[in-house]
Design a protein around this motif. Structure first.
Motif, PDB file in Angstrom:
ATOM      1  N   ARG A  39       0.837  -1.203   0.000  1.00 57.52           N
ATOM      2  CA  ARG A  39       0.000   0.000   0.000  1.00 57.52           C
ATOM      3  C   ARG A  39       0.875   1.257   0.000  1.00 57.52           C
ATOM      4  O   ARG A  39       0.622   2.216  -0.741  1.00 57.52           O
ATOM      5  CB  ARG A  39      -0.908  -0.041   1.243  1.00 57.52           C
ATOM      6  CG  ARG A  39      -2.146   0.815   1.147  1.00 57.52           C
ATOM      7  CD  ARG A  39      -3.121   0.478   2.279  1.00 57.52           C
ATOM      8  NE  ARG A  39      -3.745  -0.820   2.090  1.00 57.52           N
ATOM      9  CZ  ARG A  39      -3.776  -1.802   3.006  1.00 57.52           C
ATOM     10  NH1 ARG A  39      -3.220  -1.621   4.197  1.00 57.52           N
ATOM     11  NH2 ARG A  39      -4.361  -2.931   2.742  1.00 57.52           N
ATOM     12  N   MET A  40       1.916   1.255   0.839  1.00 55.45           N
ATOM     13  CA  MET A  40       2.822   2.405   0.890  1.00 55.45           C
ATOM     14  C   MET A  40       3.573   2.571  -0.430  1.00 55.45           C
ATOM     15  O   MET A  40       3.782   3.696  -0.902  1.00 55.45           O
ATOM     16  CB  MET A  40       3.816   2.235   2.048  1.00 55.45           C
ATOM     17  CG  MET A  40       3.188   2.393   3.414  1.00 55.45           C
ATOM     18  SD  MET A  40       4.410   2.365   4.769  1.00 55.45           S
ATOM     19  CE  MET A  40       4.784   0.613   4.884  1.00 55.45           C
ATOM     20  N   GLY A  59      11.807  -8.678  -9.990  1.00 54.43           N
ATOM     21  CA  GLY A  59      11.570  -9.698  -8.979  1.00 54.43           C
ATOM     22  C   GLY A  59      10.075  -9.841  -8.740  1.00 54.43           C
ATOM     23  O   GLY A  59       9.597  -9.830  -7.607  1.00 54.43           O
ATOM     24  N   ALA A  60       9.319  -9.971  -9.835  1.00 56.61           N
ATOM     25  CA  ALA A  60       7.851  -9.941  -9.750  1.00 56.61           C
ATOM     26  C   ALA A  60       7.274 -11.125  -9.003  1.00 56.61           C
ATOM     27  O   ALA A  60       6.120 -11.110  -8.574  1.00 56.61           O
ATOM     28  CB  ALA A  60       7.255  -9.885 -11.161  1.00 56.61           C
ATOM     29  N   GLY A  61       8.074 -12.182  -8.834  1.00 52.86           N
ATOM     30  CA  GLY A  61       7.693 -13.309  -7.990  1.00 52.86           C
ATOM     31  C   GLY A  61       6.314 -13.853  -8.280  1.00 52.86           C
ATOM     32  O   GLY A  61       5.937 -14.041  -9.429  1.00 52.86           O
ATOM     33  N   GLY A  62       5.548 -14.074  -7.242  1.00 53.67           N
ATOM     34  CA  GLY A  62       4.224 -14.661  -7.400  1.00 53.67           C
ATOM     35  C   GLY A  62       3.148 -13.682  -7.797  1.00 53.67           C
ATOM     36  O   GLY A  62       1.967 -14.027  -7.816  1.00 53.67           O
ATOM     37  N   GLY A  63       3.520 -12.430  -8.087  1.00 49.16           N
ATOM     38  CA  GLY A  63       2.553 -11.446  -8.570  1.00 49.16           C
ATOM     39  C   GLY A  63       1.794 -10.708  -7.493  1.00 49.16           C
ATOM     40  O   GLY A  63       0.848  -9.983  -7.791  1.00 49.16           O
ATOM     41  N   LEU A  64       2.214 -10.853  -6.230  1.00 47.64           N
ATOM     42  CA  LEU A  64       1.443 -10.246  -5.140  1.00 47.64           C
ATOM     43  C   LEU A  64       1.481  -8.722  -5.194  1.00 47.64           C
ATOM     44  O   LEU A  64       0.451  -8.062  -5.041  1.00 47.64           O
ATOM     45  CB  LEU A  64       1.947 -10.760  -3.786  1.00 47.64           C
ATOM     46  CG  LEU A  64       1.742 -12.267  -3.563  1.00 47.64           C
ATOM     47  CD1 LEU A  64       2.436 -12.727  -2.290  1.00 47.64           C
ATOM     48  CD2 LEU A  64       0.256 -12.613  -3.516  1.00 47.64           C
ATOM     49  N   GLU A  65       2.674  -8.133  -5.419  1.00 45.39           N
ATOM     50  CA  GLU A  65       2.708  -6.671  -5.495  1.00 45.39           C
ATOM     51  C   GLU A  65       2.104  -6.178  -6.811  1.00 45.39           C
ATOM     52  O   GLU A  65       1.452  -5.135  -6.848  1.00 45.39           O
ATOM     53  CB  GLU A  65       4.110  -6.104  -5.288  1.00 45.39           C
ATOM     54  CG  GLU A  65       5.107  -6.391  -6.394  1.00 45.39           C
ATOM     55  CD  GLU A  65       6.047  -7.508  -6.012  1.00 45.39           C
ATOM     56  OE1 GLU A  65       5.554  -8.554  -5.531  1.00 45.39           O
ATOM     57  OE2 GLU A  65       7.269  -7.353  -6.206  1.00 45.39           O
ATOM     58  N   LEU A  66       2.267  -6.953  -7.884  1.00 45.18           N
ATOM     59  CA  LEU A  66       1.625  -6.580  -9.144  1.00 45.18           C
ATOM     60  C   LEU A  66       0.108  -6.480  -8.967  1.00 45.18           C
ATOM     61  O   LEU A  66      -0.530  -5.522  -9.417  1.00 45.18           O
ATOM     62  CB  LEU A  66       1.943  -7.610 -10.230  1.00 45.18           C
ATOM     63  CG  LEU A  66       3.274  -7.465 -10.960  1.00 45.18           C
ATOM     64  CD1 LEU A  66       3.574  -8.722 -11.764  1.00 45.18           C
ATOM     65  CD2 LEU A  66       3.274  -6.235 -11.876  1.00 45.18           C
ATOM     66  N   GLU A  71      -4.718  -3.389  -8.775  1.00 42.63           N
ATOM     67  CA  GLU A  71      -6.039  -3.164  -8.164  1.00 42.63           C
ATOM     68  C   GLU A  71      -6.224  -1.696  -7.802  1.00 42.63           C
ATOM     69  O   GLU A  71      -7.287  -1.127  -8.005  1.00 42.63           O
ATOM     70  CB  GLU A  71      -6.176  -4.007  -6.886  1.00 42.63           C
ATOM     71  CG  GLU A  71      -6.703  -5.393  -7.119  1.00 42.63           C
ATOM     72  CD  GLU A  71      -6.876  -6.160  -5.809  1.00 42.63           C
ATOM     73  OE1 GLU A  71      -7.776  -7.009  -5.771  1.00 42.63           O
ATOM     74  OE2 GLU A  71      -6.126  -5.929  -4.858  1.00 42.63           O
ATOM     75  N   ALA A  72      -5.167  -1.093  -7.259  1.00 41.51           N
ATOM     76  CA  ALA A  72      -5.266   0.277  -6.752  1.00 41.51           C
ATOM     77  C   ALA A  72      -5.182   1.326  -7.857  1.00 41.51           C
ATOM     78  O   ALA A  72      -5.703   2.437  -7.698  1.00 41.51           O
ATOM     79  CB  ALA A  72      -4.163   0.523  -5.721  1.00 41.51           C
ATOM     80  N   GLU A  73      -4.520   0.993  -8.966  1.00 42.24           N
ATOM     81  CA  GLU A  73      -4.302   1.961 -10.052  1.00 42.24           C
ATOM     82  C   GLU A  73      -4.804   1.355 -11.370  1.00 42.24           C
ATOM     83  O   GLU A  73      -4.057   0.689 -12.086  1.00 42.24           O
ATOM     84  CB  GLU A  73      -2.811   2.311 -10.148  1.00 42.24           C
ATOM     85  CG  GLU A  73      -2.267   3.049  -8.936  1.00 42.24           C
ATOM     86  CD  GLU A  73      -2.774   4.487  -8.837  1.00 42.24           C
ATOM     87  OE1 GLU A  73      -3.302   5.016  -9.846  1.00 42.24           O
ATOM     88  OE2 GLU A  73      -2.655   5.083  -7.759  1.00 42.24           O
ATOM     89  N   PRO A  97      -7.827 -11.302 -13.829  1.00 43.56           N
ATOM     90  CA  PRO A  97      -8.244 -10.319 -14.830  1.00 43.56           C
ATOM     91  C   PRO A  97      -7.230  -9.204 -15.066  1.00 43.56           C
ATOM     92  O   PRO A  97      -7.299  -8.520 -16.083  1.00 43.56           O
ATOM     93  CB  PRO A  97      -9.547  -9.741 -14.241  1.00 43.56           C
ATOM     94  CG  PRO A  97      -9.488 -10.050 -12.781  1.00 43.56           C
ATOM     95  CD  PRO A  97      -8.731 -11.326 -12.661  1.00 43.56           C
ATOM     96  N   PHE A  98      -6.286  -9.026 -14.133  1.00 46.81           N
ATOM     97  CA  PHE A  98      -5.303  -7.948 -14.296  1.00 46.81           C
ATOM     98  C   PHE A  98      -4.201  -8.307 -15.295  1.00 46.81           C
ATOM     99  O   PHE A  98      -3.393  -7.452 -15.658  1.00 46.81           O
ATOM    100  CB  PHE A  98      -4.682  -7.578 -12.945  1.00 46.81           C
ATOM    101  CG  PHE A  98      -5.687  -7.102 -11.936  1.00 46.81           C
ATOM    102  CD1 PHE A  98      -6.393  -5.917 -12.131  1.00 46.81           C
ATOM    103  CD2 PHE A  98      -5.944  -7.839 -10.794  1.00 46.81           C
ATOM    104  CE1 PHE A  98      -7.328  -5.482 -11.216  1.00 46.81           C
ATOM    105  CE2 PHE A  98      -6.885  -7.414  -9.865  1.00 46.81           C
ATOM    106  CZ  PHE A  98      -7.577  -6.227 -10.076  1.00 46.81           C
TER     107      PHE A  98
END
Length: 233
Positions: A39-40, A59-66, A71-73, A97-98
């Motif tokens: 969030r920050m 380091g996109a990894g499992g897509g959690l931050e993506l 979702e937010a933007e 869907p993202f």
């Protein structure tokens, strides 16, 4: 391109389908405020990035931050880079869907498009790289950003004098156990971090960002053995 033994050993872990299947439960137990970190990160990037920004996620990894950023933007578009194909498969599932706004690329920073990007993140990743590769990766991220673009980096970073290091690693394991991690798993993770991860002190990490060309490097997140910075190209 050089990748050290620690990175290779951990990459093998992230290539194991069973380990990957369990991945999503891991970070919240080991990283205090994991969802808040995302969030920050979004807030810090959005201070400078336009509504239709193109964002590089290293380091996109499992897509959690993506997923959290998408979702937010709703108008941001992303390129996510990660060396582990199994983790990228997990990212596709996580994104659902993202996926329409995300390009996933297997590889390291050299495999990322040249940009220029409007913003970039590198979360829970740089601690896998030795100091020279970390410097090089930070420079390559900087090179792909437009002037003034924001960059958020967050990873394992804590005091490295022997007694301090031992004390903070004990707290790292204790936090994971208090958060519901299996004690054996937490202590195994602690031993792996101690033996294999080329962790630097927060002062060294901030200096690497400056040497890579980033300005106004500011600490925004400090939680036991984790640190996060916002900086600008």
């Amino acid at each position: 391109m050089h990748h050290d033994a620690a990175a290779n050993a951990l990459l093998a872990h992230f290539s194991d389908p069973d380990a990957v299947a369990r991945y999503a439960a891991g970070p919240p137990r080991f990283v205090p405020g994991f969802a808040d970190l995302h969030r920050m990160t979004r807030i810090l990037l959005a201070e400078q990035a336009e509504q239709d920004a193109r964002v590089l996620v290293v380091g996109a990894g499992g897509g959690l931050e993506l997923k959290a950023l998408a979702e937010a933007e709703p108008r941001w578009r992303f390129v996510g880079v990660d060396p582990a194909s199994e983790m990228l498969k997990l990212a596709e599932q996580t994104l659902g869907p993202f996926n329409a706004r995300v390009q996933l690329q297997q590889g390291y920073i050299d495999d990322a498009p040249d940009g220029p990007f409007d913003a970039a993140t590198c979360l829970l990743t740089l601690h896998f790289l030795d100091v020279d590769e970390r410097r090089r990766t930070a420079r390559e991220i900087h090179r792909r950003l437009r002037p003034g673009a924001p960059f958020v980096a967050a990873h394992s970073s804590f005091p490295q004098q022997d007694s301090e290091r031992t004390r903070w690693l004990s707290r790292y394991a204790a936090y994971a156990i208090a958060s519901g991690a299996d004690p054996n798993q937490a202590n195994t993770a602690r031993a792996a971090v101690e033996a294999r991860l080329p962790v630097l002190s927060p002062e060294q990490d901030a200096q690497i960002l400056r040497e890579a060309g980033f300005r106004d490097v500011e600490l925004f997140y400090a939680a036991f053995t984790w640190r996060g910075w916002i900086a600008y190209a």
